[in-house]
Enzyme design. Structure first.
Site, short mmCIF file in Angstrom:
data_model
loop_
_atom_site.label_atom_id
_atom_site.label_comp_id
_atom_site.label_asym_id
_atom_site.label_seq_id
_atom_site.Cartn_x
_atom_site.Cartn_y
_atom_site.Cartn_z
N ASP A 128 -13.03 -5.62 18.96
CA ASP A 128 -12.77 -6.26 20.23
C ASP A 128 -13.41 -5.63 21.16
O ASP A 128 -14.16 -6.16 22.07
CB ASP A 128 -11.35 -6.67 20.34
N GLY A 129 -13.27 -4.26 21.38
CA GLY A 129 -13.77 -3.51 22.51
C GLY A 129 -15.53 -3.63 22.27
O GLY A 129 -16.01 -4.06 23.63
N GLU A 185 10.05 -3.12 0.71
CA GLU A 185 11.39 -3.34 1.08
C GLU A 185 11.27 -3.79 2.58
O GLU A 185 11.98 -4.81 2.77
CB GLU A 185 12.45 -2.43 0.86
N GLY A 204 5.17 -5.68 -2.38
CA GLY A 204 6.87 -5.95 -2.43
C GLY A 204 7.46 -5.04 -1.82
O GLY A 204 8.44 -4.37 -2.26
N ARG A 232 13.10 7.92 -5.46
CA ARG A 232 12.84 8.16 -3.74
C ARG A 232 12.59 7.00 -3.16
O ARG A 232 11.97 6.02 -3.52
CB ARG A 232 11.60 9.28 -3.72
N MET A 284 -2.95 2.10 8.92
CA MET A 284 -3.35 1.91 10.29
C MET A 284 -3.13 0.64 11.04
O MET A 284 -2.69 -0.38 10.34
CB MET A 284 -4.95 2.07 10.40
N THR A 337 -13.82 -4.91 11.98
CA THR A 337 -12.77 -4.28 12.27
C THR A 337 -11.70 -3.99 11.09
O THR A 337 -11.63 -5.37 10.49
CB THR A 337 -12.12 -4.14 13.48
N ASP A 340 -8.77 -3.61 11.34
CA ASP A 340 -7.52 -4.10 11.69
C ASP A 340 -7.16 -5.76 11.69
O ASP A 340 -6.03 -6.10 11.96
CB ASP A 340 -7.53 -3.85 13.40
N ASP A 370 -7.86 -7.93 13.73
CA ASP A 370 -7.03 -8.32 15.25
C ASP A 370 -7.85 -9.09 16.14
O ASP A 370 -7.38 -8.90 17.43
CB ASP A 370 -6.52 -7.05 15.79
N GLN A 423 -8.61 4.95 4.68
CA GLN A 423 -8.64 3.32 4.82
C GLN A 423 -9.89 2.73 5.42
O GLN A 423 -10.15 1.39 5.33
CB GLN A 423 -7.19 2.78 5.61
N ARG A 465 -18.12 5.55 20.26
CA ARG A 465 -17.32 4.94 21.45
C ARG A 465 -17.92 5.69 22.70
O ARG A 465 -17.89 6.73 22.84
CB ARG A 465 -15.57 5.22 21.31
N ALA A 497 -27.83 -8.42 6.28
CA ALA A 497 -28.20 -10.02 6.52
C ALA A 497 -28.75 -10.13 7.87
O ALA A 497 -29.74 -10.98 7.87
CB ALA A 497 -26.83 -10.65 6.63
N ARG A 534 -3.17 0.27 15.38
CA ARG A 534 -2.45 0.76 16.62
C ARG A 534 -1.66 -0.50 17.31
O ARG A 534 -0.47 -0.10 17.75
CB ARG A 534 -3.63 1.38 17.58
O1 F6P Z 1 -10.62 0.77 13.31
C1 F6P Z 1 -9.39 0.62 13.92
C2 F6P Z 1 -8.79 1.78 13.73
O2 F6P Z 1 -8.68 2.21 12.41
C3 F6P Z 1 -7.23 1.64 14.18
O3 F6P Z 1 -6.42 1.07 13.21
C4 F6P Z 1 -6.78 3.05 14.66
O4 F6P Z 1 -5.65 3.27 15.20
C5 F6P Z 1 -8.22 3.73 15.13
O5 F6P Z 1 -9.09 2.55 14.60
C6 F6P Z 1 -8.51 5.01 14.93
O6 F6P Z 1 -9.77 5.37 15.35
P1 F6P Z 1 -10.73 6.68 15.87
O7 F6P Z 1 -9.79 7.67 15.58
O8 F6P Z 1 -11.84 6.44 15.19
O9 F6P Z 1 -10.47 6.13 17.32
#
Ligand code: F6P
Length: 319
Positions: A103-104, A187, A185, A162, A169, A125, A127, A129, A251, A72, A22, A171
């Site tokens: 966010d970073g 528990e 659903g 079971r 995921m 992301t 997450d 978040d 995920q 990163r 885009a 953190r």
């Molecule tokens: O993308 C977010 C996330 O999946 C978090 O939920 C997870 O803790 C983290 O990234 C792990 O990512 P990496 O192992 O690539 O640093």
């Protein structure tokens, strides 16, 4: 504004490619050149960028991951790293930068803004978040991946009577656990934002058992602790046969859902519009289905609020 650049940074999220597409298409539509920066901020510091054409982003809207790759980068956290990045942008005659990430990554865009370089952030992301947007790119796809997995695990849980602990995921954020738990659903839903005592979890399991329930699903966000430890404690406390599945990186990948592709396309286009209007230090987002933008600083200062009403509802429905 003659030339802009785009990069993806931090954990990859399905829909990043749709967002890159885009940005590139919208910029070219307005006769602006676009450079793609490879490997996130690391690549920016190294000047690893290339001009993108309409065809560079063909056939990617449905693909997970990011064609620009991601990283990163420790060096970028320092002032020196940030100045190096700006130097590279200037050397390549780039007038504005669009950063797609969590966010970073958005924080990184703010650092460049503060040093005088035009930047816009796009929240991406799994997450979900980040404050200032109802949804981040990638969340819907990850959620659906989780649901598909839980549905399968549920078949075995029922057949073998079971209890299953499913670690998802998140953190620091419980959205994936909360939404998947409510949608499936579960528990109990264990998330970093709210604590539920071990006794409460056991009580609910036992109440269900007394009613004749022979299988249970508990969703645990990774930030709460290890699913394996939790499973062991449950088995010891209840004597119920317990198994644990950690969904992990499954995920993060996969073809983005329609919702993520549309969100990514809308946010990508809006980011270009903002740069064209000379806006700086803003993050785009979606609120009540409208594309909006906020100052990045304001977004970063705000704590992302988990939906408490949804959390309470999940408890009411799993009495
Ligand atoms: O993308 C977010 C996330 O999946 C978090 O939920 C997870 O803790 C983290 O990234 C792990 O990512 P990496 O192992 O690539 O640093």
């Amino acid at each position: 504004m003659k030339r802009i650049a785009v990069l993806t940074s931090g954990g990859d999220a399905p829909g990043m490619n749709a967002s890159i597409r885009a940005v590139v298409r919208k910029a070219i539509y307005h006769s602006i050149e676009v450079f793609g920066v490879y490997n996130g901020y690391q690549g920016l510091i190294e000047g690893n960028m290339q001009k993108m054409e309409l065809g560079s982003v063909g056939d990617i809207i449905h693909r997970g991951g990011t064609i620009l790759r991601s990283a990163r980068c420790e060096q970028f956290v320092t002032d020196e790293g940030q100045w190096k990045a700006i130097e590279q942008l200037k050397k390549n005659k780039v007038d504005g930068l669009i950063v797609i990430g969590g966010d970073g990554s958005i924080r990184g865009a703010q650092k460049l803004t503060e040093k005088g370089f035009l930047c816009i952030g796009i929240p991406a992301t799994i997450d979900n978040d980040i404050a200032g947007t109802d949804f981040t790119i990638g969340f819907d796809t990850a959620l659906n991946t989780i649901i598909e997995a839980i549905d399968k695990i549920r078949d075995t849980a029922t057949s073998h009577e079971r209890t299953y602990i499913i670690e998802v995921m998140g953190r620091d954020a419980g959205d994936l656990a909360l939404w998947s738990g409510l949608a499936d659903g579960a528990e109990s839903i264990l998330i970093p934002e709210y604590t539920e005592s071990f006794e409460e979890v056991i009580d609910r399991l036992q109440r269900g058992h007394e009613r004749g329930k022979r299988h249970s699903i508990i969703i645990l966000a990774e930030g709460v602790g290890s699913g394996f430890n939790y499973g062991k404690r449950i088995q010891e406390a209840t004597n119920m046969e317990t198994r644990v599945t950690v969904l992990g990186y499954i995920q993060r990948g996969g073809s983005p859902t329609a919702a993520d592709r549309v969100l990514a396309s809308r946010l990508g286009a809006k980011a270009v519009d903002l740069l064209l209007n000379g806006k700086n230090g803003r993050m785009v987002g979606l609120q009540h289905n409208a594309v909006i933008d906020h100052p990045i600083l304001q977004v970063l200062e705000k704590e992302n609020q988990l939906n408490k009403e949804m959390y309470e509802l999940s408890k009411e429905l799993s009495i």
